[in-house]
Design a protein around this motif. Structure first.
Motif, PDB file in Angstrom:
ATOM      1  N   ARG A 168      48.337  60.844 -78.526  1.00 41.29           N
ATOM      2  CA  ARG A 168      48.550  60.847 -77.088  1.00 41.29           C
ATOM      3  C   ARG A 168      47.253  60.837 -76.310  1.00 41.29           C
ATOM      4  NH1 ARG A 168      51.916  64.578 -79.687  1.00 41.29           N
ATOM      5  NH2 ARG A 168      50.053  65.842 -79.712  1.00 41.29           N
ATOM      6  N   LEU A 190      50.920  69.651 -64.901  1.00 38.93           N
ATOM      7  CA  LEU A 190      51.941  68.784 -65.490  1.00 38.93           C
ATOM      8  C   LEU A 190      53.320  69.402 -65.326  1.00 38.93           C
ATOM      9  CD1 LEU A 190      50.246  67.590 -68.813  1.00 38.93           C
ATOM     10  CD2 LEU A 190      50.747  66.232 -66.786  1.00 38.93           C
ATOM     11  N   SER A 191      53.413  70.715 -65.584  1.00 38.19           N
ATOM     12  CA  SER A 191      54.714  71.385 -65.447  1.00 38.19           C
ATOM     13  C   SER A 191      55.206  71.335 -64.011  1.00 38.19           C
ATOM     14  CB  SER A 191      54.605  72.850 -65.846  1.00 38.19           C
ATOM     15  OG  SER A 191      54.441  72.959 -67.201  1.00 38.19           O
ATOM     16  N   ASP A 230      53.717  74.024 -69.679  1.00 36.70           N
ATOM     17  CA  ASP A 230      54.593  73.790 -70.807  1.00 36.70           C
ATOM     18  C   ASP A 230      53.786  73.142 -71.938  1.00 36.70           C
ATOM     19  OD1 ASP A 230      56.460  72.806 -72.537  1.00 36.70           O
ATOM     20  OD2 ASP A 230      57.860  72.167 -70.979  1.00 36.70           O
ATOM     21  N   LEU A 288      54.637  69.454 -72.531  1.00 33.03           N
ATOM     22  CA  LEU A 288      54.088  68.527 -71.537  1.00 33.03           C
ATOM     23  C   LEU A 288      52.591  68.324 -71.774  1.00 33.03           C
ATOM     24  CD1 LEU A 288      55.818  69.471 -68.190  1.00 33.03           C
ATOM     25  CD2 LEU A 288      56.063  67.374 -69.499  1.00 33.03           C
ATOM     26  N   ALA A 289      51.908  69.431 -72.120  1.00 34.03           N
ATOM     27  CA  ALA A 289      50.479  69.317 -72.390  1.00 34.03           C
ATOM     28  C   ALA A 289      50.251  68.432 -73.603  1.00 34.03           C
ATOM     29  CB  ALA A 289      49.879  70.699 -72.622  1.00 34.03           C
ATOM     30  N   MET A 290      51.132  68.555 -74.578  1.00 31.48           N
ATOM     31  CA  MET A 290      51.018  67.734 -75.779  1.00 31.48           C
ATOM     32  C   MET A 290      51.306  66.274 -75.486  1.00 31.48           C
ATOM     33  SD  MET A 290      52.620  69.869 -78.896  1.00 31.48           S
ATOM     34  CE  MET A 290      53.987  69.148 -79.030  1.00 31.48           C
ATOM     35  N   ALA A 291      52.334  66.054 -74.664  1.00 34.83           N
ATOM     36  CA  ALA A 291      52.773  64.686 -74.421  1.00 34.83           C
ATOM     37  C   ALA A 291      51.768  63.919 -73.566  1.00 34.83           C
ATOM     38  CB  ALA A 291      54.138  64.690 -73.746  1.00 34.83           C
ATOM     39  N   GLY A 292      50.964  64.632 -72.778  1.00 37.47           N
ATOM     40  CA  GLY A 292      49.948  63.962 -71.965  1.00 37.47           C
ATOM     41  C   GLY A 292      50.575  62.992 -70.993  1.00 37.47           C
ATOM     42  N   GLU A 304      52.442  60.540 -71.717  1.00 39.00           N
ATOM     43  CA  GLU A 304      53.759  60.108 -72.201  1.00 39.00           C
ATOM     44  C   GLU A 304      54.784  61.174 -71.824  1.00 39.00           C
ATOM     45  OE1 GLU A 304      56.821  58.502 -73.532  1.00 39.00           O
ATOM     46  OE2 GLU A 304      54.983  57.373 -73.910  1.00 39.00           O
ATOM     47  N   LEU A 311      60.161  66.808 -79.182  1.00 37.76           N
ATOM     48  CA  LEU A 311      59.022  67.673 -79.529  1.00 37.76           C
ATOM     49  C   LEU A 311      59.406  69.141 -79.416  1.00 37.76           C
ATOM     50  CD1 LEU A 311      56.066  65.826 -77.739  1.00 37.76           C
ATOM     51  CD2 LEU A 311      56.335  66.152 -80.187  1.00 37.76           C
ATOM     52  N   LEU A 331      50.035  72.777 -82.727  1.00 30.98           N
ATOM     53  CA  LEU A 331      50.964  71.858 -82.070  1.00 30.98           C
ATOM     54  C   LEU A 331      50.255  70.536 -81.770  1.00 30.98           C
ATOM     55  CD1 LEU A 331      52.682  74.112 -79.370  1.00 30.98           C
ATOM     56  CD2 LEU A 331      53.433  73.648 -81.679  1.00 30.98           C
ATOM     57  N   ARG A 332      48.954  70.619 -81.558  1.00 29.61           N
ATOM     58  CA  ARG A 332      48.228  69.444 -81.102  1.00 29.61           C
ATOM     59  C   ARG A 332      47.913  68.480 -82.239  1.00 29.61           C
ATOM     60  NH1 ARG A 332      44.640  67.046 -77.421  1.00 29.61           N
ATOM     61  NH2 ARG A 332      42.636  66.601 -78.349  1.00 29.61           N
ATOM     62  N   ARG A 368      47.757  74.786 -74.482  1.00 37.47           N
ATOM     63  CA  ARG A 368      48.931  75.631 -74.721  1.00 37.47           C
ATOM     64  C   ARG A 368      49.373  75.514 -76.176  1.00 37.47           C
ATOM     65  NH1 ARG A 368      47.207  76.663 -70.449  1.00 37.47           N
ATOM     66  NH2 ARG A 368      48.294  76.876 -68.475  1.00 37.47           N
TER      67      ARG A 368
END
Lengths: 505, 314
Positions: A46, A391-392, B33, B36-40, B42, B51, B81-82, B277
């Motif tokens: 990502r 983002l949240s 979240d 959301l941080a992971m998805a960037g 996307e 996820l 998670l990352r 996160r």
């Protein structure tokens, strides 16, 4: 005499040894990245900087050139069916993956299907129009689509088109050890420290690639990154701050490369997102949003924060794109802003709150906007918010106004559809206009550039009226390069292409 | 001695449990979240949900904690998670780097701090004392980040004596390893040294006023012997305790130093994990830091007992 002869023999031997040492010296390019890439699996990756590594590591089915045109990659030819619902790709022969496995149509089928089905695949939505992959012969493959998708080919220029070796990939552990077919192969990685690639000796097109080793080093702080380059510890760095451009240009050991930017910065207005529907006049009346846009002097913003290095914007399509709509950048008009507010029945100053990423440059942008808007009738409070929280809040609709950026895509669909169409995943303000939805969908389903351009022009003009997003500027990701590095060509996607890049010692 | 160690170690278990509960709850209180941080960029809802399910992030908090705790006692701290890497191996690869940096910094701090502290105490009120005090105040006040940047500009960019950043493990090249760590440990060590100097000076002054020092002087012992053997030994008790307490300070400083000098250590791991996160990594890091603090405090007590036999009865 004897001693003398021995001495010279020894000396010449030493010199020869030294010379051979120089001849065999490993050539290495050290690239400073602005962040540590996440997983090195093209299907789940990502991060932006991950794409730098993939560019050296993995061949894609197609690629873009410096003018955003699509050029051959692992697919040498492509053609659309009459109904635009089947894309036939002719594949390059004689390509092998880093582990020796042969590249063929079956490998393409494996990769596309993996992107579509792998849990957590972030490529899924990019190629979701693909319904099935048909292997016609070992070097021909047909992608059958659910509906026409003009952006598909452009998606295949990036991670969705990156080809992994099926055998090695099926064993798992791709994220830690990807096996592709690119000019460089994976050697090792230390998280947050370095990613090392080595030259792949069986590459099908070895000539333009000159390094034995390419090392990617994440150095998140922009000033430290530049200091490393100036100290000679790095050869090339990504993302130089506009404020450091002067330092780079005044240093004779460095050169600067500024690719045409694809990414943009914008102010997003929350029109209908969140459990409590926004009730602010900003949400209710387009005139108030227009007034906000008229309050911003985009040229001044560029001069003050970015030393004039950026390009002011009024749409999501960069001026280098064939889809750019030739509309003049609005100059600031405070009287017009005030008149619009008055006609909307708003008593100024209108108090609004803007969510801003907690980083120095975004903060400066927000502060400049804040002071400009104060004269135009808006009392803007700023809420500095760290990235994950931002983002949240965007996602849940917990904002009135937000400073939001996008890295940009070669195809216009990637820059607008998700943000503006009613059900777009990135439409944080929940803007919705049925006519705009129709235009966007039509532009997605036609392959003719002129027809698409006409549709996008309609959309951009409508956005000036509805103003769900106030576009601010295009953001070039500026490179600084050691003068020893030759042959670097900046591409609009701001990724590093290593073909023909050399390093003089 | 063994009894003290055992007692303390048993007491450490509930402390550790409490720390994990608190860390777990606190990171959930953090806004933002992880998915959301992971998805960037996307943010397709289907991807987000997939996820969330994959990492069990939609389970109730106690369930998540129970799952984490049961695997943690079996030695599995989960995966990042990352980037999917097991937390234990991540920590194992980062910890030695930070430990090396910390030990070097503490050594530098002790050399600077204790020697200047003794000198200032012995020459109390002199220009030397005033000079040292001013220097230590400067050392405490200068932000690590800024000092680091200045040093990079001088030693790496201008003079090109030292590498601006990066890290080479000692097993690969010891000389290069020391070269990369010299600037960061000097930055960290100088700040800590300044704190140590003030405490050493204070402790020494207290001891130098004591009756037994006067007796020693009256006996005609050499001044150097009085200072090093009689005074310093007693003054060291609070200093050693302080050194172990400074561990927290070092870790905080290491977070900054590792950012400035781009050293792939524990501090950088913590910062990146919090920003992304990456709950599993944060939790793992908290456990290791807590265990580290508990052990260090124990070590400080034991060292003090060795130095000062009177404390054995306490």
């Amino acid at each position: 005499m004897k001693i003398c002869a021995r001495f010279f023999l020894g000396l010449s031997g030493l010199i020869l040894l030294g010379a051979s040492g120089i001849a065999q010296a490993e050539t290495m390019l050290r690239v400073g990245l602005s962040s540590d890439p996440d997983q090195l699996d093209p299907a789940t990756s990502r991060s932006y900087t991950g794409r730098f590594v993939f560019n050296a590591l993995c061949d894609r089915l197609v690629d873009i050139d410096a003018h955003l045109d699509i050029v051959p990659g692992l697919a040498t030819q492509w053609s659309w069916s009459a109904d635009n619902k089947a894309l036939t790709l002719r594949l390059r022969q004689g390509v092998v993956f880093h582990d020796g496995e042969k590249f063929d149509a079956a490998a393409v089928k494996y990769n596309i299907e993996r992107d579509l089905t792998l849990p957590g695949s972030t490529r899924k939505s990019e190629i979701s129009s693909v319904s099935s992959v048909e292997v016609v012969d070992p070097y021909t493959v047909v992608l059958h689509l659910k509906n026409p998708d003009a952006a598909l080919l452009s998606q295949l220029t990036d991670r969705a088109g990156a080809m992994l070796a099926p055998g090695a990939t099926a064993k798992g552990n791709v994220a830690a050890h990807p096996v592709c077919s690119g000019p460089y192969q994976f050697d090792s990685r230390v998280q947050q420290d370095r990613i090392v690639l080595t030259k792949f000796n069986q590459y099908w097109n070895p000539k333009p690639y000159h390094f034995d080793r390419v090392v990617f080093l994440p150095v998140p702080d922009a000033s430290v990154r530049l200091a490393n380059l100036r100290a000679g510890d790095l050869d090339l760095i990504d993302w130089v701050s506009a404020s450091d451009v002067g330092t780079v240009t005044s240093d004779s050991h460095l050169t600067l490369a500024k690719p045409t930017p694809l990414g943009y910065m914008s102010v997003v207005f929350n029109i209908g997102n969140g459990q409590n529907k926004p009730t602010s006049p900003l949400a209710a009346d387009a005139r108030v949003r227009q007034a906000f846009s008229w309050g911003i002097d985009r040229q001044a913003l560029n001069q003050v924060v970015f030393a004039g290095q950026y390009t002011p914007a009024n749409q999501p399509f960069t001026d280098a794109s064939p889809y750019h709509v030739p509309l003049p950048i609005p100059s600031r008009d405070v009287a017009k802003a005030k008149a619009l507010l008055a006609s909307a029945g708003v008593t100024s100053p209108l108090h609004v709150t803007m969510v801003v990423p907690n980083e120095p440059v975004a903060q400066q942008v927000a502060q400049v906007i804040q002071s400009m808007e104060a004269e135009a009738g808006f009392d803007v409070s700023l809420q500095m918010t760290e990235h994950a929280t931002l983002l949240s809040r965007l996602s849940s609709g917990d904002f009135q106004l937000a400073l939001s950026s996008w890295s940009g895509r070669p195809d216009p669909d990637g820059d607008i559809y998700s943000f503006i169409s009613s059900h777009g995943a990135l439409n944080d303000g929940r803007y919705s206009n049925e006519q705009v939805d129709k235009w966007l969908l039509a532009a997605r389903q036609i392959n003719n550039q002129d027809q698409r351009k006409a549709l996008y022009t309609n959309v951009v003009r409508q956005l000036q009226i509805d103003m769900p997003v106030a576009y601010l500027y295009f953001e070039p990701r500026i490179f600084a390069i050691s003068a020893k590095v030759k042959g670097f060509v900046p591409y609009p996607d701001a990724l590093l292409r290593l073909a023909d890049v050399t390093l003089s010692q | 001695m063994l009894e003290i160690i055992c007692k303390r170690l048993i007491l450490a278990i509930p402390t550790l449990l409490l720390v994990t509960v608190m860390a777990f709850c606190l990171q959930k209180l953090l806004p933002g979240d992880p998915v959301l941080a992971m998805a960037g960029e996307e943010r397709d809802p289907q991807v987000i949900q997939a996820l969330r399910t994959k990492y069990h992030l939609d389970d109730p908090l106690p369930v998540q904690y129970y799952r984490w705790l049961t695997s943690a006692v079996r030695g599995d701290l989960g995966s990042s998670l990352r980037n999917q890497e097991p937390v234990l191996s991540l920590i194992a690869s980062k910890l030695p780097v930070t430990l090396e940096l910390s030990v070097l910094s503490l050594l530098i701090a002790m050399i600077i701090g204790i020697s200047t502290g003794i000198l200032a105490a012995v020459r109390k009120g002199s220009w030397l004392d005033h000079g040292m005090n001013a220097l230590s105040l400067t050392g405490i006040s200068i932000p690590h980040f800024w000092l680091g940047m200045l040093m990079i500009l001088l030693f790496a960019v201008k003079l090109r004596w030292l590498p601006a950043s990066g890290y080479v493990p000692p097993s690969v090249d010891l000389a290069q390893n020391l070269r990369t760590l010299l600037m960061p440990s000097l930055v960290l060590g100088s700040g800590l040294g300044a704190i140590l100097m003030r405490h050493t000076r204070g402790a020494m002054l207290g001891v130098l006023r004591a009756d037994y020092i006067r007796t020693a002087k009256a006996k005609g012992l050499l001044p150097l012997r009085i200072v090093l053997k009689h005074a310093l030994r007693n003054a060291l008790v609070p200093i050693i305790t302080l050194c172990t307490l400074l561990f927290g300070e070092i870790l905080g400083g290491a977070v900054l130093a590792e950012q400035v000098f781009t050293i792939p250590g524990f501090g950088k791991l913590i910062v990146d994990a919090v920003f992304n996160r990456d709950y599993a990594v944060v939790q793992g890091v908290v456990i290791v830091v807590a265990v580290g603090f508990i052990l260090l405090n124990l070590l400080a007590d034991l060292l003090n007992i060795v130095i000062n036999p009177r404390m054995r009865r306490a």
